[in-house]
Write an enzyme that holds these catalytic residues in place. Structure first.
Site, PDB file in Angstrom:
ATOM      1  N   LEU A  32     -10.152  -5.145   6.047  1.00 33.49           N
ATOM      2  CA  LEU A  32     -10.557  -6.062   7.128  1.00 33.49           C
ATOM      3  C   LEU A  32      -9.576  -7.224   7.233  1.00 33.49           C
ATOM      4  O   LEU A  32      -9.175  -7.621   8.335  1.00 33.49           O
ATOM      5  CB  LEU A  32     -11.964  -6.609   6.867  1.00 33.49           C
ATOM      6  CG  LEU A  32     -13.108  -5.606   6.888  1.00 33.49           C
ATOM      7  CD1 LEU A  32     -14.430  -6.327   6.694  1.00 33.49           C
ATOM      8  CD2 LEU A  32     -13.103  -4.828   8.196  1.00 33.49           C
ATOM      9  N   TYR A  33      -9.217  -7.790   6.064  1.00 34.02           N
ATOM     10  CA  TYR A  33      -8.268  -8.907   6.059  1.00 34.02           C
ATOM     11  C   TYR A  33      -6.936  -8.448   6.657  1.00 34.02           C
ATOM     12  O   TYR A  33      -6.361  -9.126   7.507  1.00 34.02           O
ATOM     13  CB  TYR A  33      -8.077  -9.404   4.627  1.00 34.02           C
ATOM     14  CG  TYR A  33      -7.178 -10.615   4.499  1.00 34.02           C
ATOM     15  CD1 TYR A  33      -7.658 -11.898   4.725  1.00 34.02           C
ATOM     16  CD2 TYR A  33      -5.838 -10.472   4.153  1.00 34.02           C
ATOM     17  CE1 TYR A  33      -6.833 -13.009   4.597  1.00 34.02           C
ATOM     18  CE2 TYR A  33      -5.001 -11.576   4.021  1.00 34.02           C
ATOM     19  CZ  TYR A  33      -5.505 -12.844   4.248  1.00 34.02           C
ATOM     20  OH  TYR A  33      -4.676 -13.943   4.132  1.00 34.02           O
ATOM     21  N   ALA A  34      -6.464  -7.265   6.205  1.00 31.26           N
ATOM     22  CA  ALA A  34      -5.188  -6.755   6.720  1.00 31.26           C
ATOM     23  C   ALA A  34      -5.270  -6.564   8.238  1.00 31.26           C
ATOM     24  O   ALA A  34      -4.380  -6.995   8.977  1.00 31.26           O
ATOM     25  CB  ALA A  34      -4.826  -5.444   6.030  1.00 31.26           C
TER      26      ALA A  34
ATOM     27  N   SER B 257      -7.201  -8.064  10.360  1.00 29.73           N
ATOM     28  CA  SER B 257      -7.266  -9.358  11.061  1.00 29.73           C
ATOM     29  C   SER B 257      -5.887 -10.008  11.121  1.00 29.73           C
ATOM     30  O   SER B 257      -5.549 -10.684  12.096  1.00 29.73           O
ATOM     31  CB  SER B 257      -8.274 -10.284  10.380  1.00 29.73           C
ATOM     32  OG  SER B 257      -7.800 -10.725   9.113  1.00 29.73           O
TER      33      SER B 257
END
Ligand SMILES: NC(=O)c1ccc[n+]([C@@H]2O[C@H](COP(=O)([O-])OP(=O)(O)OC[C@H]3O[C@@H](n4cnc5c(N)ncnc54)[C@H](O)[C@@H]3O)[C@@H](O)[C@H]2O)c1
Length: 280
Positions: A154-156, A158
């Protein structure tokens, strides 16, 4: 754009590199520092601490909410006038679970803050900057926005979105021959606490180094900066190496695909009393 003599707004300016950049801006002679953050207590403390160095204005803002951004924008304009340099720095990481273990809320929070948040803030200020014919927007993304990383999908995602958006806006302004500039910063892991527990083969960066290099990139009107410099080769290597070789070199040999296995994230330094927790 020069920092000296200009008003600088930093989102997420109460912690990590955002707070350090705020201090450095004042030391460089910024005419005013504006801090937006979701953490009201931290805003009070940061404004008190940094006011010894110059003029500091703090405002609570949840950058994932257009309504909250609107209120902060209107109040800031009334209190401080125009913003010359906007640094979109606020960001989060929710956990180190695989994508299959995430919840809808994890997806919404991560993308709303890390990707859409910077867009909501920039949308307000880019219009002012274009009308005034000056301004600089700096977006703090991540090298995770160029890599595919297990347990931080998810972080990647975003940050991939943030890089694509930020650099597209840079090109739009350039093609319009606008004097407003955009700088995209993509740092590797930084020792701020956000990624506590990770085990990295590559050296984790010092917050001061990233803050200093970011401000220098703004002052030199750099369009894109990977920190450290070697980050610039990621795309080249992805382009020329077969996927299996890239996975082997970066995932297995350099351990990037297990970097999140021992992630704990920042632990709260002080336990807040119950009455304060409610006010939060
Ligand atoms: N720490 C790293 O290893 C690393 C690496 C690459 C990129 N980055 C990026 O750099 C930026 C700063 O990272 P950091 O390590 O200094 O983080 P940090 O956790 O120390 O600071 C983030 C700040 O953002 C604020 N914030 C969180 N959600 C918000 C919201 N909805 N609205 C307004 N403010 C909000 C927090 O209160 C905090 O003050 C982030 O965008 C992060 O993704 C960090």
């Amino acid at each position: 754009m020069k920092i000296q003599g200009n008003t600088v707004l930093i989102t997420g300016g109460c912690s990590g590199i955002g707070k350090i950049m705020g201090r450095m801006c004042l030391e460089k002679g910024a005419s005013r520092l504006v801090i937006w953050d979701i953490n009201e207590f931290a805003i009070e403390a940061t404004v008190r601490e940094l006011s010894a160095l110059g003029s500091v204005y703090g405002h609570k803002a949840d950058i994932s909410s257009p309504e909250s951004v609107d209120k902060a924008y209107v109040d800031t304009k009334e209190a401080c006038g125009d913003v010359d340099i906007l640094i979109n720095c606020a960001g989060i990481i929710t956990n180190n679970k695989t994508f299959a273990e995430q919840t809808d809320l994890d997806i919404i929070r991560t993308v709303d803050i890390n990707t859409k948040g910077a867009m909501f803030v920039t949308l307000r200020y880019i219009k002012d900057m274009k009308a005034r014919g000056c301004g600089h927007i700096c977006n703090i993304t991540s090298s995770a926005g160029m890599l595919s990383l297990p347990k931080m999908a998810l972080y990647a995602a975003s940050k991939w979105g943030a890089i694509g958006w930020s650099d597209s806006v840079r090109i739009e302004l350039q093609r319009e021959k606008s004097p407003v500039r955009v700088t995209t910063i993509a740092p590797y892991f930084i020792n701020t606490g956000m990624f506590d527990g990770i085990r990295s083969f590559f050296k984790v960066l010092k917050p001061e180094t990233v803050a200093r290099k970011t401000l220098r990139a703004i002052e030199h009107n750099r369009g894109y900066k990977g920190i450290p410099f070697t980050q610039h080769f990621i795309r080249l290597m992805q382009g020329i190496f077969p996927v299996k070789l890239f996975d082997f070199l970066f995932g297995d040999v350099c351990g990037l695909y297990t970097v999140m296995d021992h992630f704990t994230g920042r632990r709260p330094a002080v336990k807040l009393p119950e009455n304060k927790k409610k006010a939060c």
